[in-house]
Scaffold this motif. Structure first.
Motif, PDB file in Angstrom:
ATOM      1  N   LEU A 187       0.784  -0.794   0.204  1.00  0.00           N
ATOM      2  CA  LEU A 187      -0.439  -0.291   0.103  1.00  0.00           C
ATOM      3  C   LEU A 187       1.093   0.994   0.061  1.00  0.00           C
ATOM      4  O   LEU A 187       0.370   2.269  -0.717  1.00  0.00           O
ATOM      5  N   ALA A 230       2.674   2.168  -3.201  1.00  0.00           N
ATOM      6  CA  ALA A 230       1.543   2.175  -4.514  1.00  0.00           C
ATOM      7  C   ALA A 230       2.188   4.208  -4.499  1.00  0.00           C
ATOM      8  O   ALA A 230       1.552   4.272  -5.661  1.00  0.00           O
ATOM      9  N   ALA A 267      -5.465   2.102  -6.061  1.00  0.00           N
ATOM     10  CA  ALA A 267      -4.795   1.793  -4.312  1.00  0.00           C
ATOM     11  C   ALA A 267      -5.782   2.829  -3.567  1.00  0.00           C
ATOM     12  O   ALA A 267      -6.040   2.257  -2.086  1.00  0.00           O
ATOM     13  N   LEU A 296      -4.411  -4.799  -4.638  1.00  0.00           N
ATOM     14  CA  LEU A 296      -2.874  -4.624  -4.027  1.00  0.00           C
ATOM     15  C   LEU A 296      -1.901  -5.179  -4.919  1.00  0.00           C
ATOM     16  O   LEU A 296      -1.213  -5.270  -5.163  1.00  0.00           O
ATOM     17  N   ILE A 316      -0.665  -3.361  -7.912  1.00  0.00           N
ATOM     18  CA  ILE A 316       0.017  -2.450  -7.536  1.00  0.00           C
ATOM     19  C   ILE A 316       1.865  -3.233  -7.242  1.00  0.00           C
ATOM     20  O   ILE A 316       2.352  -2.843  -8.412  1.00  0.00           O
TER      21      ILE A 316
END
Length: 509
Positions: free
Chosen positions: A257, A260, A276, A307, A310
């Motif tokens: 996270l 991102a 995100a 996720l 990402i």
């Protein structure tokens, strides 16, 4: 090459396959509906109570109940298949729409497959994975091609998601709102129209569903939502502990996270920004509702596909930068920060995780330990329900806290101490915000609360004999001691579908 991600997913999902006790609550609604008794848990109780939050899932399982197929098998077959579809759709989106290439798409799929939340909630007996698929489908059909969105398909996916969770509007509102903003900022009229169509369809469907709920259940909200959700300082604090427990258990989720942030500032990275944002919002949702008692981050599952995107973006960039080695290292780091928790291996100190334990009032166990405890309890309660079906009458009743498998197999009228299917518990028992316990278990009615209902039994236990007691006549002494004050002690055998011979002990007031 993407077949490797699918094989990894199926291996982990199938070896982790299980059914939680709460799934049997939905199964009982489904069975009653299939038998023409209506969407109700206790037959003959008026008005009926909406003790579920997944109408679409209850109706779907009703098909298998009508066909007399085992819901434990077909619920898992449905959701494991949904997860496979989600993985394939996700990797194709990463490769063709986002341009990650085969390597970035493979990393996307592998991270999704390797996340413990994916493996655990690919089954469980609930529609959790089906909901995650519907959320991603809405995102992909709406924002997959910003110039040519698929408005009708996106609206259909959104409507399906709305039937699979009563709180789906949280995610759908964020997605549709984001599409409107992107359409305005980038002057994409087709995208704005698609988002507005979805908003309109969702508004009409929500109004119709609410009107039906009022007419059938006499309530604006599902009883489960009124029972479990309540904003307060302590509840938010417990929600923070829920989030930190998850991040400390699956540290890759927090790292990805944060990772991102550089990606979302890339020019034109609208879809990664929304992805995100949806992942972050999912974590925030768990905080706002005060957490969820179930293991391995059930509420987090909708965030995992985003996720994974990402991760795929970083692996694609690493591949373009220096080739195979950095791409491999990024992939290995992402998977290594997620998968070990599925086997009760942790990368963070036990003291950190214990200090943020969110199941207040319970002795701390890891998420893996709690998950296996859930499986053990569901198995035990299913056996108790089978024994009750043999040795009680259909018109009898029982006061009970865990009402899933016991209620499904016994068929008894159940007075629910936690208030999921008993509205009077929610109406008459206040939650003390300074005495919160396990999420979803803060409001508990004592046995005396149901005295006016004249329940037949106030407790029931299934006790198995030890091998050395097998030759004793009558009730063994150990069973006698455990059954003091009981109204009845009835022998049960393997012929009743139980794993061993034993005794069903029943208590009255």
């Amino acid at each position: 090459m993407l077949g490797g991600a699918l094989a990894a997913y199926l291996t982990l999902a199938l070896t982790s396959s299980w059914v939680c006790d709460d799934a049997y609550i939905a199964f009982r609604y489904s069975r009653n509906f299939a038998e023409g008794l209506g969407l109700r848990y206790n037959v003959g109780v008026e008005p009926p109570v909406e003790g579920y939050t997944q109408l679409g899932w209850v109706l779907w399982m009703g098909i298998f109940e009508a066909l007399q197929f085992d819901p434990r098998v077909w619920s898992r077959a449905t959701t494991i298949t949904a997860g496979a579809v989600l993985l394939l759709w996700l990797t194709r989106f990463a490769q063709t729409r986002l341009g990650f290439g085969a390597v970035g798409a493979l990393a996307t799929g592998l991270f999704f497959a390797a996340c413990p939340t994916t493996a655990v909630w690919a089954s469980g007996g609930l529609g959790t994975m089906a909901f995650a698929l519907a959320i991603f489908a809405t995102f992909e059909r709406l924002l997959g091609d910003l110039d040519r969105p698929r408005p009708v398909q996106a609206a259909v996916a959104a409507l399906i998601a709305a039937t699979l969770r009563a709180d789906a509007l949280f995610w759908l509102g964020l997605m549709l709102g984001s599409a409107v903003v992107i359409g305005l900022l980038t002057r994409r009229r087709a995208l704005r129209r698609a988002a507005l169509l979805g908003i309109g369809a969702l508004t009409i469907a929500t109004a119709a569903h609410t009107a039906w709920r009022l007419s059938y259940y006499g309530d604006w909200l599902p009883n489960t939502a009124r029972n479990k959700v309540g904003l307060s300082g302590p509840a938010l604090a417990r929600g923070v502990d829920y989030l930190l427990t998850y991040w400390l258990t699956v540290p890759a989720a927090a790292v990805v996270l944060v990772a991102a942030l550089p990606l979302v500032f890339r020019r034109g990275a609208w879809r990664l920004r929304v992805a995100a944002g949806l992942a972050a919002a999912t974590f925030l949702y768990g905080v706002l509702v005060g957490g969820d008692f179930m293991a391995m981050g059930r509420f987090v599952l909708p965030a995992i596909p985003f996720l994974a995107l990402i991760v795929g973006a970083w692996v694609s960039s690493a591949w373009a930068w220096k080739g195979a080695l950095p791409a491999l290292l990024v992939t290995a780091a992402a998977i290594g920060g997620a998968l070990p928790a599925l086997y009760d291996v942790h990368l963070t100190p036990p003291a950190w995780r214990e200090s943020h334990a969110f199941r207040w009032g319970k002795e701390y166990v890891t998420e893996y330990g709690f998950w296996h405890g859930m499986q053990t309890r569901a198995f035990r309660w299913a056996n108790l329900g089978r024994a009750l079906a043999v040795h009680t009458k259909p018109d009898e009743s029982l006061v009970r806290g865990a009402i899933g498998a016991v209620g499904y197999y016994s068929g008894l009228v159940i007075y629910d101490q936690l208030g999921l299917v008993n509205r009077d518990v929610v109406d008459q028992i206040e939650v003390n915000p300074n005495n919160l316990k396990i999420p979803g278990h803060d409001r508990v009615a004592g046995v005396q609360f149901f005295a006016d209902h004249n329940p037949t039994y106030v407790d029931a236990q299934l006790l198995f004999r030890r091998p050395r007691e097998a030759d004793e006549r009558g009730v063994p002494k150990r069973i006698r001691r455990r059954a003091q004050g009981a109204a009845a002690v009835r022998p049960v055998t393997r012929e009743d579908g139980l794993p061993a011979d034993g005794y069903l002990v029943l208590w009255k007031y």
